[in-house]
Enzyme design. Structure first.
Site, PDB file in Angstrom:
ATOM      1  N   LYS A  59       0.844  -1.203   0.000  1.00  0.00           N
ATOM      2  CA  LYS A  59       0.000   0.000   0.000  1.00  0.00           C
ATOM      3  C   LYS A  59       0.877   1.251   0.000  1.00  0.00           C
ATOM      4  O   LYS A  59       0.609   2.217  -0.722  1.00  0.00           O
ATOM      5  CB  LYS A  59      -0.948  -0.006   1.210  1.00  0.00           C
ATOM      6  N   GLN A 103      -4.418  -1.461   9.582  1.00  0.00           N
ATOM      7  CA  GLN A 103      -4.388  -2.803   8.987  1.00  0.00           C
ATOM      8  C   GLN A 103      -5.014  -3.823   9.939  1.00  0.00           C
ATOM      9  O   GLN A 103      -4.682  -3.884  11.119  1.00  0.00           O
ATOM     10  CB  GLN A 103      -2.940  -3.183   8.652  1.00  0.00           C
ATOM     11  N   ASP A 126     -10.926   3.189   4.179  1.00  0.00           N
ATOM     12  CA  ASP A 126     -11.290   1.770   4.145  1.00  0.00           C
ATOM     13  C   ASP A 126     -12.804   1.589   4.045  1.00  0.00           C
ATOM     14  O   ASP A 126     -13.281   0.496   3.738  1.00  0.00           O
ATOM     15  CB  ASP A 126     -10.834   1.107   5.461  1.00  0.00           C
TER      16      ASP A 126
HETATM   17  N1  GUN Z   1      -6.856  -6.667   6.090  1.00  0.00           N
HETATM   18  C1  GUN Z   1      -7.305  -7.405   5.049  1.00  0.00           C
HETATM   19  N2  GUN Z   1      -8.083  -6.656   4.244  1.00  0.00           N
HETATM   20  C2  GUN Z   1      -8.119  -5.407   4.775  1.00  0.00           C
HETATM   21  C3  GUN Z   1      -8.740  -4.205   4.385  1.00  0.00           C
HETATM   22  O1  GUN Z   1      -9.439  -4.091   3.380  1.00  0.00           O
HETATM   23  N3  GUN Z   1      -8.529  -3.142   5.208  1.00  0.00           N
HETATM   24  C4  GUN Z   1      -7.780  -3.237   6.325  1.00  0.00           C
HETATM   25  N4  GUN Z   1      -7.642  -2.153   7.062  1.00  0.00           N
HETATM   26  N5  GUN Z   1      -7.185  -4.345   6.722  1.00  0.00           N
HETATM   27  C5  GUN Z   1      -7.360  -5.420   5.938  1.00  0.00           C
END
Ligand code: GUN
Length: 287
Positions: A59, A103, A126
């Site tokens: 990311k 995350q 998100d």
């Molecule tokens: N862990 C796995 N998928 C995601 C997501 O879409 N957002 C976040 N914050 N953590 C994740």
């Protein structure tokens, strides 16, 4: 409209489509720069889960590639709930941070619901904050979850308009199943949400023009269930001994579908692309 006899479905190239989305975001970032704004995305990683560390690194890299600022916050697994909330408060206040992503999953001692609720809804790239979810339910403008947005973009890119179509979503998670069902409904599909207790999944899937597989289980959607000419989007990301596999029996489904997204290389690359797009949205002044 289905795949002509003896011909495979069109494979949806998520990698190429995600690249296009990132290119669009790069142009938006350049336009924002002319107005003195550099979008910034803060990623918060707690603990040392190797898979989460890789996701966060990807990311951060994707952010920099489109000209955004990446603010990486790494915290030890021993971080307390109060400490993590203080970090979120700080990021909420920072003017150079337009998007905040904590995350998931968090270490077991931390309550992810409380942490996500602490994120300012304006920075909730998100789309997981209850305010964002409520706005989606209400059909009001707001930040939408990234993977569901990626699914919708794949449908648009292959020219499948959900309006009036029967869409079946397999899976009811907060991250994918429920929000993608609402996005399809917003686009005027007739939507059915299926799950582990659905009594005749084969019949439900067999009735669908659009199948969204988000069950998190390899082989959850059998190829023989797919109606000829349907579009199949596989959101499954299951790590097995054979590598990364989706929820759909790809080969058998591809013989019946008109379009199908593979795993890997389908929805996966779209999630980060839509996160960047959400961050650009969050950084764009409104009004
Ligand atoms: N862990 C796995 N998928 C995601 C997501 O879409 N957002 C976040 N914050 N953590 C994740």
């Amino acid at each position: 409209m289905g795949a002509p006899e003896g011909q495979e479905a069109r494979r949806i190239d998520g990698k190429a489509i995600a690249k296009r989305v990132r290119e669009e975001v790069r142009e938006r970032v350049a336009a924002l720069a002319k107005r003195g704004i550099q979008p910034g995305l803060a990623t918060v990683l707690v603990g040392d889960d190797p898979a989460s560390a890789i996701y966060v690194r990807n990311k951060e890299k994707a952010c920099r590639e489109v000209g955004m600022e990446s603010i990486g916050v790494k915290l030890p697994g021993s971080t307390t709930q109060a400490e993590l909330l203080a970090v979120v408060d700080d990021l909420n206040r920072r003017a150079d941070v337009h998007g905040i992503l904590v995350q998931l999953p968090l270490p077991v001692d931390l309550d992810s619901n409380v942490v996500i609720e602490r994120i300012s809804p304006a920075k909730d790239v998100d789309g997981l904050h209850p305010v964002s979810q409520g706005r989606l339910l209400a059909g009001a403008p707001g930040l939408r979850p990234c993977t569901p947005l990626g699914v919708m973009r794949l449908l648009d890119e292959v020219g499948v308009d959900p309006r009036g179509r029967r869409a079946v979503v397999v899976g009811r998670s907060l991250l994918v199943g429920k929000p993608v069902a609402l996005l399809l409904l917003e686009r005027h599909a007739t939507v059915t949400i299926c799950h582990t207790r659905t009594s005749d999944l084969a019949a439900e899937v067999g009735s669908a023009d659009i199948v969204i597989a988000a069950a998190g289980k390899p082989g959850a959607v059998r190829g023989e269930w797919i109606r000829a000419g349907a579009t199949v989007i596989d959101v499954g990301t299951n790590r097995t001994e054979a590598g990364l596999v989706g929820d759909v029996e790809y080969e058998a489904a591809a013989r019946r579908a008109a379009h199908i997204s593979p795993v890997p290389g389908g929805v996966g690359p779209m999630t980060i692309a839509m996160l960047l797009s959400n961050t650009a949205d969050a950084a764009t002044p409104h009004g």
